[in-house]
Write a protein that holds these residues in place. Structure first.
Motif, short mmCIF file in Angstrom:
data_model
loop_
_atom_site.label_atom_id
_atom_site.label_comp_id
_atom_site.label_asym_id
_atom_site.label_seq_id
_atom_site.Cartn_x
_atom_site.Cartn_y
_atom_site.Cartn_z
N ARG A 212 0.84 -1.21 0.00
CA ARG A 212 0.00 0.00 0.00
C ARG A 212 0.87 1.26 0.00
N VAL A 213 1.97 1.21 0.75
CA VAL A 213 2.89 2.36 0.77
C VAL A 213 3.47 2.58 -0.64
N LEU A 215 2.09 1.71 -3.48
CA LEU A 215 1.04 2.24 -4.36
C LEU A 215 0.85 3.74 -4.12
N ALA A 216 0.90 4.13 -2.84
CA ALA A 216 0.75 5.56 -2.52
C ALA A 216 1.91 6.35 -3.11
N MET A 217 3.12 5.75 -3.09
CA MET A 217 4.27 6.42 -3.68
C MET A 217 4.08 6.57 -5.19
N LYS A 218 3.57 5.51 -5.82
CA LYS A 218 3.36 5.56 -7.27
C LYS A 218 2.33 6.62 -7.63
N CYS A 219 1.30 6.75 -6.77
CA CYS A 219 0.28 7.78 -7.02
C CYS A 219 0.88 9.17 -6.96
N ARG A 220 1.99 9.30 -6.26
CA ARG A 220 2.62 10.63 -6.18
C ARG A 220 3.83 10.71 -7.11
N GLY A 221 3.77 9.95 -8.17
CA GLY A 221 4.74 10.12 -9.25
C GLY A 221 6.04 9.33 -9.09
N VAL B 49 -7.10 5.90 -10.62
CA VAL B 49 -5.67 6.25 -10.70
C VAL B 49 -4.81 5.06 -11.14
N LEU B 51 -4.51 1.96 -9.95
CA LEU B 51 -3.85 1.10 -8.96
C LEU B 51 -4.19 -0.37 -9.19
N ARG B 75 -1.73 10.43 -13.12
CA ARG B 75 -1.41 10.62 -11.70
C ARG B 75 -0.94 12.04 -11.39
N PHE B 80 -4.71 11.27 -5.15
CA PHE B 80 -5.48 10.27 -4.41
C PHE B 80 -5.08 10.28 -2.94
N PHE B 82 -5.32 8.40 0.41
CA PHE B 82 -5.65 7.04 0.85
C PHE B 82 -6.54 7.03 2.09
N GLN B 88 0.25 6.32 3.44
CA GLN B 88 0.72 7.35 2.52
C GLN B 88 1.98 8.06 3.02
N ALA B 148 -0.15 16.61 1.34
CA ALA B 148 0.84 15.96 0.46
C ALA B 148 0.28 15.79 -0.95
N MET B 152 0.83 18.40 -4.99
CA MET B 152 1.09 17.95 -6.36
C MET B 152 0.31 18.78 -7.38
#
Lengths: 267, 241
Positions: A212-213, A215-221, B49, B51, B75, B80, B82, B88, B148, B152
């Protein structure tokens, strides 16, 4: 507070010190890294029976801890973790090498004892120097400097993510421990019968959490390449710091200070 | 802005989370997605997004289909937040976490600072910027996680249970902050009062399907619909019923 949370806070406390604003904190990370590496090389370069030459080098960690306002306790407590390794590594030296080097107030001192003490002193000096660097430089700045000195980025990123993930893993284990203890009041630790399930659950939970961490990193580029924050550019004071200290180490190592001081006082 | 056409999704364990879902979200609108646990709200947001890999149907953001080749661009446009802020936040300092996204997008340092300061200001968490995320309270972590994503500078905000962990005052601050933001928002939530305060449209989901789509007040007063969807009348409407 559980022991695990306590350990987590201890791990984080050294990194939190790096947010300070002392003169030492403001020195460019690369200057601190080069100075520390030079210090390590110089200390390690001493021959195994040379002890007296190492003593002047204690000025460096003591001075840096004072300038950087680093609590002695936080460095010394971590030093105690590293010392047993070198203690046991060098323990056999006095036994294997019992030839007398000199007699001190009637007590024969063997070469083995000298090399054993030398290992301990070198450990204390090198570990302290590295701890001081970590306590005065943010982790991502250190990582950036490692990349700049051509350490492969993949290793630096692994190091960074391991440090970051350690917090997550410990907090996950801590929550599980708390939940376990609240439902098994009489037990002190985790029962052997439950240990397998506990560790299995921890593995699955930490794996899920890691995913999950990520995936969250990927969501932020995040694209597999860690982008480090830039530090300020090197100033004259950074160069003076690095050059001055490296020269001092050089003098301490290759000039016989005891002889020079002795001559000065002799005159 | 967001066009979702006939999407279906099944998890590897066989759980069918979404079934033939079609939704259109206009630019600048605040749309809530509500439904009982397991209705498919979080899965829907995760699919937008990219996932999870879409099995059937199509999702488009500003006319660009979500797929492997467009993920980076999508993205950048879609932020997104979480459900669990702990998933996150992983950096050593709040500020580093907030600048993580902008740095990945390769923005210059001045712009990164401007974006981060702006996000801290919107969420009113400037005082937390040097703190370690793992030492914050649940509500503080939630605010940092939102900041955060705001840093972006996305066009669309997907928020999964944004009011969970928040105390009443923080929840009110969150609603006020969201009202001021011009972003298109898709909010998956159980907080129906938040929907009444913030959203102009609500989509009710049940067992992976859209069962109703309309104005929040109108749908929430439909007792039969609410009961069938595993929902209850929001507290603020109970006295006016």
């Amino acid at each position: 507070m559980s022991k695990l949370t306590d350990s987590l806070n201890k791990i984080q406390s050294l990194e939190e010190l790096s947010d300070g604003s002392t003169v030492l904190h403001r020195i460019h990370p690369m200057a601190k890294m080069i100075t520390t590496i030079f210090f390590l090389v110089v200390v390690i370069s001493f021959e195994r029976h040379q002890i007296s030459g190492l003593i002047p080098f204690f000025i460096y960690p003591i001075l840096m801890m004072a300038i950087g306002e680093i609590p002695y306790k936080s460095v010394l407590s971590r030093l105690l973790i590293a010392l047993p390794f070198s203690f046991f590594a060098g323990l056999s030296n006095p036994i294997l090498d019992s030839e007398t080097a000199f007699i001190l107030t009637g007590i024969p001192v063997s070469y083995g004892l000298l090399s054993f003490l030398s290992i301990l002193l070198k450990t204390v000096l090198t570990v302290m120097a590295v701890l001081i660097m970590v306590a005065t430089t943010p982790m991502d700045q250190l990582a950036r400097q490692l990349v700049r000195i051509r350490v492969p980025k993949i290793f630096v990123m692994q190091l960074m993510l391991t440090v970051r993930y350690l917090t997550i893993l410990i907090s996950e284990a801590s929550s599980m421990m708390n939940a376990y203890h609240l439902r098994s009041v009489k037990q002190k630790g985790i029962a052997l019968d439950h240990m397998g399930t506990f560790l299995g659950q921890l593995l699955l939970r930490s794996y899920g959490r890691a995913e999950r961490v990520y995936l969250a990193m990927k969501c932020r580029g995040f694209d597999g390449d860690y982008h480090f924050a830039r530090s300020h550019s090197a100033r004259t004071s950074d160069l003076i710091f690095c050059f001055g200290l490296c020269t001092s180490f050089f003098i301490f190592r290759w000039c016989n200070l005891r002889l020079i001081i002795g001559r000065l006082f002799g005159q | 802005m967001i066009t979702i056409r006939n999407i279906s999704f099944c998890y590897p364990d066989g759980n069918r989370a979404l079934n033939n879902v079609t939704i259109d979200v206009q630019k600048g609108s605040n749309v809530a997605v509500v439904g009982a646990n397991g209705a498919g709200k979080s899965t829907l947001l995760a699919l937008i997004v990219g996932l999870h890999n879409l099995m059937e149907g199509q999702i488009e953001i500003d006319g660009k289909a979500v797929g492997k080749g467009t993920l980076e661009e999508i993205r950048k446009k879609v932020g997104f937040v979480f459900q669990n802020p702990d998933d996150q936040l992983f950096m050593a300092r709040v500020y580093d976490d907030i600048t993580f996204g902008p740095r990945n997008f390769g923005y210059p340092p001045e712009k990164i600072k401007e974006l981060a300061d702006n996000a801290l200001e919107i969420m009113k968490i400037g005082h937390l910027k040097d703190r370690a995320p793992h030492k914050l309270s649940g509500g503080e972590k939630r605010n940092v996680a939102i900041a955060a994503v705001l840093a972006m500078a996305p066009d669309v905000l997907l928020l999964d249970e944004p009011s969970s962990y928040l105390d009443p005052k923080s929840r009110r601050n969150f609603i006020l902050a969201m009202e001021q933001l011009p972003h298109t928002k898709l909010i998956a939530t159980h907080d129906l009062d938040l929907v009444l305060d913030l959203c102009d449209r609500v989509i009710i989901m049940n067992r992976g399907e859209v069962v109703a789509d309309g104005a929040p007040r109108e749908l929430f007063l439909n007792e039969k619909l609410m009961e069938c969807s595993g929902l209850e009348l929001p507290l603020s409407l109970q006295t006016r019923k």
